[in-house]
Design a protein around this motif. Structure first.
Motif, PDB file in Angstrom:
ATOM      1  N   LEU A   1       0.847  -1.201   0.000  1.00  0.00           N
ATOM      2  CA  LEU A   1       0.000   0.000   0.000  1.00  0.00           C
ATOM      3  C   LEU A   1       0.874   1.240   0.000  1.00  0.00           C
ATOM      4  O   LEU A   1       1.954   1.238   0.583  1.00  0.00           O
ATOM      5  CB  LEU A   1      -0.888   0.028   1.252  1.00  0.00           C
ATOM      6  N   PRO A   2       0.387   2.314  -0.623  1.00  0.00           N
ATOM      7  CA  PRO A   2       1.115   3.583  -0.520  1.00  0.00           C
ATOM      8  C   PRO A   2       1.191   3.999   0.953  1.00  0.00           C
ATOM      9  O   PRO A   2       0.270   3.752   1.724  1.00  0.00           O
ATOM     10  CB  PRO A   2       0.249   4.566  -1.306  1.00  0.00           C
ATOM     11  N   ARG A   3       2.266   4.613   1.326  1.00  0.00           N
ATOM     12  CA  ARG A   3       2.454   5.016   2.730  1.00  0.00           C
ATOM     13  C   ARG A   3       1.704   6.312   3.014  1.00  0.00           C
ATOM     14  O   ARG A   3       2.289   7.395   3.028  1.00  0.00           O
ATOM     15  CB  ARG A   3       3.934   5.136   3.042  1.00  0.00           C
ATOM     16  N   LYS A   4       0.409   6.126   3.216  1.00  0.00           N
ATOM     17  CA  LYS A   4      -0.468   7.260   3.493  1.00  0.00           C
ATOM     18  C   LYS A   4      -1.304   6.933   4.719  1.00  0.00           C
ATOM     19  O   LYS A   4      -2.069   5.965   4.721  1.00  0.00           O
ATOM     20  CB  LYS A   4      -1.381   7.538   2.297  1.00  0.00           C
ATOM     21  N   THR A   5      -1.160   7.737   5.742  1.00  0.00           N
ATOM     22  CA  THR A   5      -1.843   7.488   7.005  1.00  0.00           C
ATOM     23  C   THR A   5      -3.350   7.376   6.806  1.00  0.00           C
ATOM     24  O   THR A   5      -3.987   6.495   7.379  1.00  0.00           O
ATOM     25  CB  THR A   5      -1.523   8.607   8.020  1.00  0.00           C
ATOM     26  N   LYS A   6      -3.912   8.254   6.000  1.00  0.00           N
ATOM     27  CA  LYS A   6      -5.360   8.232   5.762  1.00  0.00           C
ATOM     28  C   LYS A   6      -5.793   6.884   5.167  1.00  0.00           C
ATOM     29  O   LYS A   6      -6.818   6.327   5.572  1.00  0.00           O
ATOM     30  CB  LYS A   6      -5.760   9.378   4.833  1.00  0.00           C
ATOM     31  N   LEU A   7      -5.011   6.361   4.248  1.00  0.00           N
ATOM     32  CA  LEU A   7      -5.332   5.067   3.631  1.00  0.00           C
ATOM     33  C   LEU A   7      -5.240   3.946   4.662  1.00  0.00           C
ATOM     34  O   LEU A   7      -6.124   3.089   4.743  1.00  0.00           O
ATOM     35  CB  LEU A   7      -4.384   4.792   2.461  1.00  0.00           C
ATOM     36  N   TYR A   8      -4.182   3.935   5.471  1.00  0.00           N
ATOM     37  CA  TYR A   8      -4.037   2.914   6.512  1.00  0.00           C
ATOM     38  C   TYR A   8      -5.202   2.975   7.495  1.00  0.00           C
ATOM     39  O   TYR A   8      -5.742   1.943   7.901  1.00  0.00           O
ATOM     40  CB  TYR A   8      -2.723   3.088   7.277  1.00  0.00           C
ATOM     41  N   ASN A   9      -5.589   4.173   7.876  1.00  0.00           N
ATOM     42  CA  ASN A   9      -6.716   4.331   8.803  1.00  0.00           C
ATOM     43  C   ASN A   9      -8.013   3.802   8.200  1.00  0.00           C
ATOM     44  O   ASN A   9      -8.815   3.180   8.897  1.00  0.00           O
ATOM     45  CB  ASN A   9      -6.875   5.788   9.218  1.00  0.00           C
ATOM     46  N   GLU A  10      -8.213   4.059   6.918  1.00  0.00           N
ATOM     47  CA  GLU A  10      -9.420   3.565   6.236  1.00  0.00           C
ATOM     48  C   GLU A  10      -9.418   2.044   6.178  1.00  0.00           C
ATOM     49  O   GLU A  10     -10.431   1.400   6.439  1.00  0.00           O
ATOM     50  CB  GLU A  10      -9.524   4.162   4.831  1.00  0.00           C
ATOM     51  N   TYR A  11      -8.291   1.459   5.824  1.00  0.00           N
ATOM     52  CA  TYR A  11      -8.171  -0.003   5.803  1.00  0.00           C
ATOM     53  C   TYR A  11      -8.513  -0.570   7.173  1.00  0.00           C
ATOM     54  O   TYR A  11      -9.276  -1.529   7.292  1.00  0.00           O
ATOM     55  CB  TYR A  11      -6.753  -0.435   5.415  1.00  0.00           C
ATOM     56  N   HIS A  12      -7.918   0.020   8.203  1.00  0.00           N
ATOM     57  CA  HIS A  12      -8.144  -0.498   9.548  1.00  0.00           C
ATOM     58  C   HIS A  12      -9.613  -0.376   9.940  1.00  0.00           C
ATOM     59  O   HIS A  12     -10.183  -1.311  10.513  1.00  0.00           O
ATOM     60  CB  HIS A  12      -7.262   0.225  10.571  1.00  0.00           C
ATOM     61  N   ALA A  13     -10.234   0.723   9.642  1.00  0.00           N
ATOM     62  CA  ALA A  13     -11.654   0.901   9.963  1.00  0.00           C
ATOM     63  C   ALA A  13     -12.510  -0.152   9.260  1.00  0.00           C
ATOM     64  O   ALA A  13     -13.434  -0.713   9.863  1.00  0.00           O
ATOM     65  CB  ALA A  13     -12.108   2.307   9.578  1.00  0.00           C
TER      66      ALA A  13
END
Length: 72
Positions: free
Chosen positions: A33-45
């Motif tokens: 995944l691209p290293r983007k906090t927003k993307l990681y947070n969305e995945y986790h949610a």
């Protein structure tokens, strides 16, 4: 991002072996995944929501799971 929900979903969908470590799971996400906090947070949610509603620790609702039938 990596927690029991993530491990449960990934292992039940045969994306990781049951004995996979926290570090290995984290590497899987960071390498793909691209290293983007927003993307990681969305995945986790989304992982948490799926785990709480479908991929339950006891009596999982696999037939109703939105991930059911995906070709990994």
């Amino acid at each position: 991002m990596i927690d029991a929900y993530t491990k449960r979903i990934l292992s039940r969908h045969y994306l990781i072996p049951e004995e996979t470590t926290y570090e290995e799971m984290q590497e899987l996400f960071m390498d793909n995944l691209p290293r983007k906090t927003k993307l990681y947070n969305e995945y986790h949610a989304l992982i948490v929501k799926c785990a709480k509603h479908f991929c339950l620790a006891k009596n999982p609702r696999c037939k109703e799971c939105p991930l059911n039938g995906l070709n990994w």
